[in-house]
Write an enzyme that holds these catalytic residues in place. Structure first.
Site, PDB file in Angstrom:
ATOM      1  N   ASN A  40     -10.300  -2.896   2.463  1.00 38.47           N
ATOM      2  CA  ASN A  40      -9.979  -2.946   1.032  1.00 38.47           C
ATOM      3  C   ASN A  40     -11.240  -2.710   0.213  1.00 38.47           C
ATOM      4  OD1 ASN A  40      -7.233  -3.444   1.214  1.00 38.47           O
ATOM      5  ND2 ASN A  40      -7.430  -5.655   1.071  1.00 38.47           N
ATOM      6  N   HIS A  53      -4.085   1.222  11.885  1.00 44.76           N
ATOM      7  CA  HIS A  53      -3.855   0.004  12.661  1.00 44.76           C
ATOM      8  C   HIS A  53      -5.210  -0.622  13.012  1.00 44.76           C
ATOM      9  CE1 HIS A  53      -2.553  -2.825  15.520  1.00 44.76           C
ATOM     10  NE2 HIS A  53      -1.513  -2.187  16.005  1.00 44.76           N
ATOM     11  N   HIS A  80       0.825  -1.222   0.000  1.00 47.65           N
ATOM     12  CA  HIS A  80       0.000   0.000   0.000  1.00 47.65           C
ATOM     13  C   HIS A  80       0.858   1.270   0.000  1.00 47.65           C
ATOM     14  CE1 HIS A  80      -3.860  -2.123   0.811  1.00 47.65           C
ATOM     15  NE2 HIS A  80      -3.075  -2.979   1.445  1.00 47.65           N
TER      16      HIS A  80
HETATM   17 FE1  HDE Z   1      -2.437  -4.762   5.586  1.00 49.84          FE
HETATM   18  N1  HDE Z   1      -0.626  -3.940   6.007  1.00 49.84           N
HETATM   19  N2  HDE Z   1      -1.753  -6.569   6.213  1.00 49.84           N
HETATM   20  N3  HDE Z   1      -4.183  -5.679   5.017  1.00 49.84           N
HETATM   21  N4  HDE Z   1      -3.118  -3.046   4.893  1.00 49.84           N
HETATM   22  C1  HDE Z   1      -0.292  -2.663   5.812  1.00 49.84           C
HETATM   23  O1  HDE Z   1       0.800  -1.364   7.411  1.00 49.84           O
HETATM   24  C2  HDE Z   1      -0.619  -6.770   6.908  1.00 49.84           C
HETATM   25  C3  HDE Z   1      -4.515  -6.980   5.186  1.00 49.84           C
HETATM   26  C4  HDE Z   1      -4.368  -2.768   4.446  1.00 49.84           C
HETATM   27  O2  HDE Z   1      -3.315   3.459   4.025  1.00 49.84           O
HETATM   28  C5  HDE Z   1       1.030  -2.300   6.402  1.00 49.84           C
HETATM   29  O3  HDE Z   1       1.101   0.807   7.845  1.00 49.84           O
HETATM   30  C6  HDE Z   1      -0.533  -8.134   7.341  1.00 49.84           C
HETATM   31  C7  HDE Z   1      -5.908  -7.189   4.952  1.00 49.84           C
HETATM   32  C8  HDE Z   1      -4.466  -1.393   4.033  1.00 49.84           C
HETATM   33  O4  HDE Z   1      -1.632   3.372   5.415  1.00 49.84           O
HETATM   34  C9  HDE Z   1       1.515  -3.614   7.020  1.00 49.84           C
HETATM   35  C10 HDE Z   1      -1.649  -8.756   6.857  1.00 49.84           C
HETATM   36  C11 HDE Z   1      -6.416  -5.959   4.636  1.00 49.84           C
HETATM   37  C12 HDE Z   1      -3.205  -0.851   4.271  1.00 49.84           C
HETATM   38  C13 HDE Z   1       0.346  -4.545   6.720  1.00 49.84           C
HETATM   39  C14 HDE Z   1      -2.420  -7.756   6.152  1.00 49.84           C
HETATM   40  C15 HDE Z   1      -5.316  -5.037   4.680  1.00 49.84           C
HETATM   41  C16 HDE Z   1      -2.397  -1.906   4.811  1.00 49.84           C
HETATM   42  C17 HDE Z   1       1.977  -1.607   5.461  1.00 49.84           C
HETATM   43  C18 HDE Z   1      -2.061 -10.211   6.986  1.00 49.84           C
HETATM   44  C19 HDE Z   1      -7.859  -5.610   4.257  1.00 49.84           C
HETATM   45  C20 HDE Z   1      -2.759   0.570   3.990  1.00 49.84           C
HETATM   46  C21 HDE Z   1       2.079  -0.197   5.953  1.00 49.84           C
HETATM   47  C22 HDE Z   1      -2.126 -10.649   8.327  1.00 49.84           C
HETATM   48  C23 HDE Z   1      -8.765  -5.765   5.367  1.00 49.84           C
HETATM   49  C24 HDE Z   1      -2.930   1.447   5.189  1.00 49.84           C
HETATM   50  C25 HDE Z   1       1.282  -0.152   7.149  1.00 49.84           C
HETATM   51  C26 HDE Z   1      -2.606   2.880   4.855  1.00 49.84           C
HETATM   52  C27 HDE Z   1      -1.066  -1.740   5.208  1.00 49.84           C
HETATM   53  C28 HDE Z   1       0.342  -5.793   7.144  1.00 49.84           C
HETATM   54  C29 HDE Z   1      -3.622  -8.061   5.491  1.00 49.84           C
HETATM   55  C30 HDE Z   1      -5.494  -3.656   4.351  1.00 49.84           C
HETATM   56  C31 HDE Z   1       2.851  -4.117   6.566  1.00 49.84           C
HETATM   57  C32 HDE Z   1       0.613  -8.735   8.136  1.00 49.84           C
HETATM   58  C33 HDE Z   1      -6.687  -8.508   5.055  1.00 49.84           C
HETATM   59  C34 HDE Z   1      -5.668  -0.690   3.440  1.00 49.84           C
HETATM   60  O5  HDE Z   1       1.672  -3.485   8.403  1.00 49.84           O
END
Ligand code: HDE
Length: 724
Positions: A157, A348, A84
């Site tokens: 999402n 978060h 993202h």
């Molecule tokens: Fe994320 N995800 N994600 N994700 N995600 C990040 O956090 C992660 C997941 C989503 O506009 C990171 O600050 C793991 C699902 C959005 O700043 C990170 C897992 C969904 C955004 C991270 C998931 C998301 C992130 C990267 C599996 C939909 C952007 C930077 C367990 C519900 C937020 C940050 C923004 C961002 C980890 C799965 C949505 C790396 C480990 C499912 C919209 O922490």
């Protein structure tokens, strides 16, 4: 030695002819620049020359002004988000429609009078910070609510399910999706071997792949896509009763996609397409809106839905549990500074308020660790909550101290609890009914590293999705699978994927496989592979209308862009009324001509030009109008880019309206204005040919507005034969 001539230290005067907007930006800049100082406040008299040993001599290490400036510059970049990274954001507010106290005690969901400030960031997943907006990818939809009880983040999402069921697979998924490690290609694209290698070995990703190959992943605008919380959460009311809940965002403008060919071209013509669209809409007062919807499931009912609500690869069909609309989100202010706000915002899923809690979804549970951890390296330490964009708007207090980049100057000597020294009486936080309470779910289970068998059905909902698509949507899905898999160089991976798809639908699999130079799909081969589960739960529904994008049409043409193609001799009278009607209905009309400045109309008036055929393209517009005027039509027919403009709009199934002589421009498509025909003809979906003098008052406007409201006319004839 002669002294060099000095210019005044600061020059700040208004630019002649500056618009109000430019003046505002200019004022902001000059406020900051009334004088130039170092970070310590020391006034700098010369910002053009470093300190040297003589005008032609070496630069002196002593030049602390130069060193401060360059050091700061060297550290201007922070690590981009691992996923993202590419995003755009805006401020706004949220209002609940009715008190939700029956289900949740969350304060911001009680009073319809309360406006809760929000900051919303949209993003792509795979690409780097500078990648193009219109790549085929899932979009992030993150909302930070600044509530009176603390910040609440709904980090979702634009697709309601996910690729994997357990957080432990996330690094593998992302490594497979990102550019391949040996050559860092391809950028921001899933169409490569490692991604399809991984997902074809992980049948649990099949449902999400169906969504990813639909037009949902090439949205027309951030403003025209749905959002989903994905996981199952809990609402907890004041009595402590729990209900499961799924969150939905429904856009007021309808849900619309681009054509795939168009999305690829926009990536080159305007990589900031979605960012610009959001920015300009807000800037012009067209504030995007979504409604918040919830699916609420009583405790006890979750076992009767036919799938496990803790499994993030499943959704709850809206026909089984209807979505209740409970509030609205309005985005009405662009950020002032991209870095300070959009880049530094830290979302978060664990930023909660009382009345909202998690479920035991193992994907969500893993996210709860990841998001703090990632900010530590991205934002440089544990104090990222003090950055203005992340700061809670309610009072907050605890005994955390110090750390990198600490802003707060905590007073006194007490930084522990319990204590008596802070106020003279005992301060103890040790239980009580106030504040956040985790739902006391009973857990009695062995420690085990295994998935629940209730997660094993990887195909039923993929089939449900396929069955719920319109014929056109099915065509687009097949084309997307074919495109992506045609980029996969290893034939075995292509084969494995279509073998999996045979478990979704045999016709789908056969259609995808046909042009890929592989064998016919073999469902049994897929079933024999490791990781495959031969398990299907009985379907609860065969089809669900809400899964189709066509279930969410646009109510009007607000903010749609109409390109009006003109040259000298254009007949203003024929389209003046139409242009006014389009604008009154909320569309934005732009005049496009062979050169900037003005064109002379057939009645000798000057018409101001907005764009040339060089600096814009049909892919920047939602609809095209070609007015009449013999000289204009004849001139445009000789301009290749003008002819291409119309052909391409035709290929991308956009509404086109040609008046009188303007129909000439569609000559290569075989269209003519028949002398005996109706005043307004529609020879194929969304193409209107009109005799402007014969048409009844308002008839053309009515037909064109209806065609634009429908957005794209995917059922249009002979699109593939158009050489554009
Ligand atoms: Fe994320 N995800 N994600 N994700 N995600 C990040 O956090 C992660 C997941 C989503 O506009 C990171 O600050 C793991 C699902 C959005 O700043 C990170 C897992 C969904 C955004 C991270 C998931 C998301 C992130 C990267 C599996 C939909 C952007 C930077 C367990 C519900 C937020 C940050 C923004 C961002 C980890 C799965 C949505 C790396 C480990 C499912 C919209 O922490």
């Amino acid at each position: 030695m002669p002294q060099p001539k000095r210019s005044p230290a600061v020059t700040a005067k208004s630019l002649p002819g500056a618009s109000e907007k430019q003046k505002q930006l200019q004022t902001a800049a000059t406020d900051n620049a009334a004088m130039l100082t170092t970070n310590q406040g020391l006034q700098i008299p010369d910002n053009h020359n470093s300190l040297k040993a003589g005008v032609r001599g070496p630069t002196l290490l002593e030049d602390f002004i130069l060193r401060e400036k360059i050091t700061h510059f060297d550290h201007e970049r922070i690590p981009e988000r691992a996923v993202h990274a590419r995003g755009s954001a805006a401020h706004g507010y949220f209002k609940v429609y009715k008190p939700m106290g029956q289900y949740t005690r969350a304060g911001f969901l009680q009073n319809p009078e309360t406006e809760t400030p929000v900051f919303v960031r949209f993003s792509t997943v795979a690409g780097s910070r500078g990648s193009a907006d219109t790549v085929r990818d899932v979009r992030g939809f993150s909302v930070k609510f600044y509530t009176g009880e603390g910040n609440y983040d709904l980090v979702g999402n634009n697709i309601p399910v996910f690729f994997i069921q357990d957080a432990i697979k996330f690094p593998d998924l992302v490594h497979a999706l990102k550019p391949e490690p040996h050559n860092e290609m391809p950028q921001a694209a899933s169409a490569h071997d490692t991604f399809w290698d991984f997902v074809s070995l992980m049948p649990e990703s099949t449902h999400m792949l169906m969504w990813a190959m639909s037009d949902r992943t090439i949205p027309r605008s951030y403003r025209m896509m749905e959002g989903f919380g994905v996981h199952t959460f809990r609402f907890i009311n004041a009595a402590g009763d729990s209900h499961f809940v799924k969150f939905h965002w429904k856009p007021k403008l309808g849900v619309h996609g681009l054509a795939w060919d168009e999305a690829q071209k926009i990536s080159g013509k305007d990589p900031d397409f979605h960012r610009r669209d959001l920015w300009e809409a807000i800037d012009s007062g067209n504030f995007p809106e979504w409604e918040l919807g919830v699916q609420i499931i009583e405790e006890g009912r979750e076992g009767k839905l036919g799938f496990d609500i803790l499994d993030a690869t499943k959704l709850i069909p809206e026909s089984v549990v209807p979505v209740q609309i409970i509030g609205k989100l309005v985005l009405n202010r662009n950020p002032d500074n991209f870095f300070a706000e959009t880049e530094q915002v830290a979302f978060h899923p664990g930023h909660l308020v009382p009345g909202i809690d998690f479920s035991a979804d193992p994907l969500l549970q893993g996210r709860l660790f990841s998001y703090t951890d990632t900010q530590l390296s991205r934002l440089g330490g544990p104090n990222f909550h003090e950055l203005p964009i992340n700061k809670a708007v309610c009072p907050f207090h605890n005994f955390q101290r110090d750390g990198m980049h600490r802003q707060t100057i905590a007073k006194g000597r007490v930084s522990y609890e319990p204590n008596t020294l802070a106020t003279g009486s005992e301060f103890r936080v040790d239980g009580g009914a106030q504040g956040f309470q985790s739902h006391p779910e009973t857990l009695e289970s062995p420690k085990i590293r295994r998935r629940s068998p209730s997660f094993d059905d990887h195909f039923s909902q993929a089939t449900l999705f396929w069955n719920s698509q319109s014929p056109v949507e099915k065509d687009h899905l097949v084309a997307a699978f074919r495109f992506e898999l045609s980029k996969v160089e290893v034939p075995d991976i292509r084969q494995r994927m279509v073998d999996n798809l045979a478990h979704v639908d045999t016709k789908l699999a056969a259609r995808v496989a046909a042009p890929l130079g592989i064998n016919a799909p073999d469902a049994r081969a897929a079933a024999g592979r490791l990781g495959f589960r031969e398990y299907r739960m009985p379907p609860t529904v065969e089809k669900d209308a809400a899964l189709s994008m066509s279930a969410r049409p646009a109510p009007d043409i607000k903010t749609r862009k109409v390109g009006i193609l003109v040259a000298d001799g254009v007949d203003l009278l024929t389209f003046k009324r139409l242009q006014q009607d389009l604008q009154d209905a909320g569309a934005q009309c732009k005049i496009i001509a062979p050169q900037l400045g003005t064109v002379t109309t057939s009645s000798g008036k000057q018409l101001v030009v907005d764009h040339t055929f060089h600096n814009t393209a049909s892919v920047m517009f939602d609809a095209v109008l070609v007015p009449g005027g013999a000289a204009s039509a004849a001139a445009l027919s000789q301009v290749g880019e003008a002819v291409h403009f119309v052909l391409e709009a035709y290929k991308h199934c956009k509404p086109i309206c040609a008046l009188d002589d303007g129909v000439q421009l569609l000559g290569t498509l075989g269209f003519t204005l028949e002398a005996q025909g109706d005043a307004v003809m529609e020879p194929t979906a969304g193409v209107l040919l009109a005799d402007a003098r014969k048409a009844a008052e308002g008839r053309i406007s009515q037909a064109f507005i209806a065609a634009i409201t429908a957005h794209r006319h995917w059922e249009r004839l002979n699109v593939d034969a158009v050489p554009a």
